[in-house]
Design a protein around this motif. Sequence first.
Motif, short mmCIF file in Angstrom:
data_model
loop_
_atom_site.label_atom_id
_atom_site.label_comp_id
_atom_site.label_asym_id
_atom_site.label_seq_id
_atom_site.Cartn_x
_atom_site.Cartn_y
_atom_site.Cartn_z
N THR A 26 0.81 -1.22 0.00
CA THR A 26 0.00 0.00 0.00
C THR A 26 0.84 1.27 0.00
O THR A 26 0.53 2.21 -0.72
N LEU A 27 1.90 1.30 0.77
CA LEU A 27 2.68 2.53 0.92
C LEU A 27 3.96 2.56 0.10
O LEU A 27 4.46 3.62 -0.22
N ARG A 28 4.50 1.37 -0.23
CA ARG A 28 5.81 1.32 -0.89
C ARG A 28 5.78 0.53 -2.20
O ARG A 28 6.81 0.09 -2.69
N TRP A 29 4.61 0.33 -2.78
CA TRP A 29 4.45 -0.56 -3.93
C TRP A 29 5.38 -0.25 -5.09
O TRP A 29 5.92 -1.16 -5.72
N GLU A 30 5.61 1.00 -5.37
CA GLU A 30 6.41 1.36 -6.54
C GLU A 30 7.89 1.59 -6.21
O GLU A 30 8.68 1.91 -7.10
N GLU A 31 8.27 1.40 -4.96
CA GLU A 31 9.67 1.55 -4.57
C GLU A 31 10.51 0.41 -5.13
O GLU A 31 10.03 -0.73 -5.22
N PRO A 32 11.77 0.67 -5.50
CA PRO A 32 12.62 -0.37 -6.08
C PRO A 32 12.76 -1.63 -5.20
O PRO A 32 12.70 -2.75 -5.71
N GLY A 33 12.91 -1.45 -3.90
CA GLY A 33 13.04 -2.61 -3.01
C GLY A 33 11.79 -3.48 -3.00
O GLY A 33 11.87 -4.71 -3.00
N THR A 34 10.64 -2.85 -3.01
CA THR A 34 9.39 -3.60 -3.03
C THR A 34 9.21 -4.28 -4.38
O THR A 34 8.77 -5.44 -4.44
N ARG A 35 9.56 -3.61 -5.44
CA ARG A 35 9.45 -4.22 -6.76
C ARG A 35 10.36 -5.45 -6.86
O ARG A 35 9.98 -6.46 -7.47
N ARG A 36 11.54 -5.41 -6.22
CA ARG A 36 12.41 -6.59 -6.20
C ARG A 36 11.74 -7.74 -5.46
O ARG A 36 11.78 -8.88 -5.89
N GLU A 43 6.80 -0.35 -14.71
CA GLU A 43 5.54 -0.25 -15.45
C GLU A 43 4.46 -1.15 -14.84
O GLU A 43 3.30 -0.74 -14.70
N GLN A 44 4.85 -2.36 -14.48
CA GLN A 44 3.88 -3.29 -13.84
C GLN A 44 3.41 -2.73 -12.50
O GLN A 44 2.23 -2.81 -12.17
N ALA A 45 4.35 -2.20 -11.73
CA ALA A 45 3.98 -1.64 -10.42
C ALA A 45 3.02 -0.47 -10.58
O ALA A 45 2.04 -0.36 -9.84
N ALA A 46 3.28 0.40 -11.54
CA ALA A 46 2.39 1.54 -11.77
C ALA A 46 1.00 1.06 -12.20
O ALA A 46 -0.02 1.58 -11.73
N ALA A 47 0.96 0.05 -13.06
CA ALA A 47 -0.33 -0.44 -13.57
C ALA A 47 -1.12 -1.21 -12.51
O ALA A 47 -2.35 -1.27 -12.60
N THR A 48 -0.45 -1.78 -11.52
CA THR A 48 -1.14 -2.61 -10.52
C THR A 48 -1.22 -1.94 -9.15
O THR A 48 -1.62 -2.58 -8.18
N ARG A 49 -0.87 -0.68 -9.08
CA ARG A 49 -0.83 0.02 -7.79
C ARG A 49 -2.15 -0.10 -7.01
O ARG A 49 -2.16 -0.42 -5.83
N GLN A 50 -3.27 0.16 -7.67
CA GLN A 50 -4.56 0.13 -6.98
C GLN A 50 -4.91 -1.29 -6.51
O GLN A 50 -5.41 -1.48 -5.41
N LEU A 51 -4.64 -2.29 -7.34
CA LEU A 51 -4.89 -3.67 -6.94
C LEU A 51 -4.04 -4.07 -5.74
O LEU A 51 -4.52 -4.72 -4.81
N ALA A 52 -2.76 -3.68 -5.78
CA ALA A 52 -1.86 -4.01 -4.68
C ALA A 52 -2.31 -3.32 -3.38
O ALA A 52 -2.27 -3.92 -2.31
N ALA A 53 -2.73 -2.08 -3.49
CA ALA A 53 -3.19 -1.35 -2.30
C ALA A 53 -4.42 -2.01 -1.70
O ALA A 53 -4.53 -2.15 -0.48
N ASN A 54 -5.33 -2.45 -2.56
CA ASN A 54 -6.52 -3.15 -2.07
C ASN A 54 -6.12 -4.43 -1.34
O ASN A 54 -6.62 -4.72 -0.25
N GLN A 55 -5.20 -5.17 -1.91
CA GLN A 55 -4.72 -6.40 -1.29
C GLN A 55 -4.01 -6.09 0.03
O GLN A 55 -4.14 -6.82 1.01
N GLY A 56 -3.25 -5.00 0.05
CA GLY A 56 -2.57 -4.59 1.27
C GLY A 56 -3.54 -4.30 2.40
O GLY A 56 -3.30 -4.65 3.56
N VAL A 57 -4.65 -3.66 2.07
CA VAL A 57 -5.67 -3.36 3.09
C VAL A 57 -6.25 -4.66 3.64
O VAL A 57 -6.46 -4.79 4.85
N TYR A 58 -6.50 -5.63 2.77
CA TYR A 58 -6.96 -6.94 3.25
C TYR A 58 -5.97 -7.53 4.25
O TYR A 58 -6.36 -8.06 5.29
N ASN A 59 -4.69 -7.46 3.92
CA ASN A 59 -3.68 -7.99 4.82
C ASN A 59 -3.69 -7.28 6.17
O ASN A 59 -3.60 -7.91 7.22
N LEU A 60 -3.80 -5.96 6.13
CA LEU A 60 -3.86 -5.19 7.37
C LEU A 60 -5.07 -5.59 8.21
O LEU A 60 -4.97 -5.80 9.42
#
Length: 133
Positions: A26-36, A43-60
């Motif tokens: 949710t907070l670091r999705w597009e950061e290089p470390g998170t992408r690794r 490009e994938q991180a930018a395109a999936t940012r909203q999906l990843a954030a939604n999944q992150g909220v579920y985890n929280l």
Amino acid sequence: MDLAVIACIAAALAAAVHGYIFVLETLRWEEPGTRRVFGTSPEQAAATRQLAANQGVYNLLLGIAALAGIITLVAGARGAGLAVLLASTGIMLAAALYLVISDRTKGRAAVVQGFFPAIAVVTGLIALGQVAS
């Protein structure tokens, strides 16, 4: 040692892992470390940012539910606390199992996601059985 205590410790650690996953997704999705970690390109991180954030909220929220189970148990409602703890950590474990079943290359991630929930589920079920008897 009371198995409910072990279940609580494992559930608290599972909540911490899921809180960390929330931060990554949710907070670091597009950061290089998170992408690794997730193996995504910028490009994938930018395109999936909203999906990843939604999944992150579920985890929280799963982590918060595990903590609510611990608090309920410690407050004296042992059966109800174990039930909430088991529901939340059972969902965490099921998600980890789905991850590795759906993609065998995600075994390490599934272990990170499911190790503490598995301990919480096993010890929590035994402790719940002791409450019932």
